[in-house]
Scaffold this active site. Structure first.
Site, PDB file in Angstrom:
ATOM      1  N   GLY A  52      52.712 -14.496  41.624  1.00 47.56           N
ATOM      2  CA  GLY A  52      54.241 -15.055  42.146  1.00 47.56           C
ATOM      3  C   GLY A  52      53.766 -15.805  43.695  1.00 47.56           C
ATOM      4  O   GLY A  52      52.862 -15.996  43.865  1.00 47.56           O
ATOM      5  N   CYS A  53      54.903 -15.860  44.103  1.00 48.26           N
ATOM      6  CA  CYS A  53      54.437 -17.041  45.228  1.00 48.26           C
ATOM      7  C   CYS A  53      53.599 -16.381  46.347  1.00 48.26           C
ATOM      8  O   CYS A  53      53.460 -14.947  46.782  1.00 48.26           O
ATOM      9  CB  CYS A  53      55.787 -17.247  46.339  1.00 48.26           C
ATOM     10  SG  CYS A  53      55.724 -17.783  47.639  1.00 48.26           S
TER      11      CYS A  53
END
Length: 218
Positions: A52-53
């Protein structure tokens, strides 16, 4: 991170008041200690993980004792297209990732994987992570050698057998170079503590890590 389609200020209120039912990590998943681990060697070692981020991933691993540095970047694609603007098109093959440089005498590769699976991200989300969607937000491990690959594969099998998660683990083992992200992405969590995305999605991760692994907090 969420690619805002509206001004951040317009979404800030909604982002800050979502409930835990949204699935954000607010506590660590209790996962077992890896049965297999990389033998500690001399000198600094490197792990590259995607989940993810990279803002939140970076902040979690920067909080780990024995970690020397964490760099946000892109892995799995080519150098030519390793820019945020291009990666955001979801056509370059990259994943947002972090490069973790660590002292294996203080923290093992297996311990980093345990943190990765239990609190840094949700390994059951396919090509997304919470509000962010697309293959650049996929769950992937980029082993730096055969030993890391064997340990990562064994741990995924161990977690699957233990039914540590209610859904199947979708984390893949991949190959590819790591390319540092733009300067404005580095240390984003610490430089932007009131950013709506950081408050909603990443601060709970760091808090969960600190609560679950107090002896590993630097």
């Amino acid at each position: 991170m969420l690619k805002w389609s509206l001004p951040v200020v317009a979404l800030a209120g909604a982002a800050l008041f979502l409930t835990s039912a949204s699935g954000v990590v607010e506590r660590a998943v209790p996962v077992p200690v890896p049965a297999l681990d990389v033998k500690p060697g001399k000198g600094e070692q490197v792990a590259v993980l995607a989940g993810g981020c990279f803002w939140g991933m970076e902040a979690v691993f920067q909080s780990v004792k024995g970690v020397h540095s964490v760099t946000s970047g892109y892995a799995g694609g080519t150098a030519k297209t390793a820019t945020y603007r291009q990666v955001s098109t979801e056509k370059t093959g990259h994943a947002e990732a972090v490069r973790i440089a660590y002292d294996p005498r203080k923290v093992s590769y297996g311990t980093l994987l345990r943190i990765y699976f239990s609190v840094a991200h949700d390994p059951t989300q396919l090509n997304r992570q919470y509000p962010d969607t697309g293959p650049s937000y996929r769950s992937a491990i980029f082993p730096q050698d055969d030993e890391q690959r064997a340990v990562a594969a064994a741990y995924i099998a161990q977690l699957t057998k233990a039914r540590a998660f209610p859904k199947p683990i979708v984390t893949k083992l991949e190959t590819g170079a790591f390319y540092p992200a733009e300067a404005y992405h580095q240390d984003f969590f610490w430089r932007n503590p009131t950013h709506p995305y950081i408050v909603r999605w990443d601060k709970p991760k760091v808090a969960a890590f600190r609560n679950a692994y107090p002896l590993l907090v630097n």
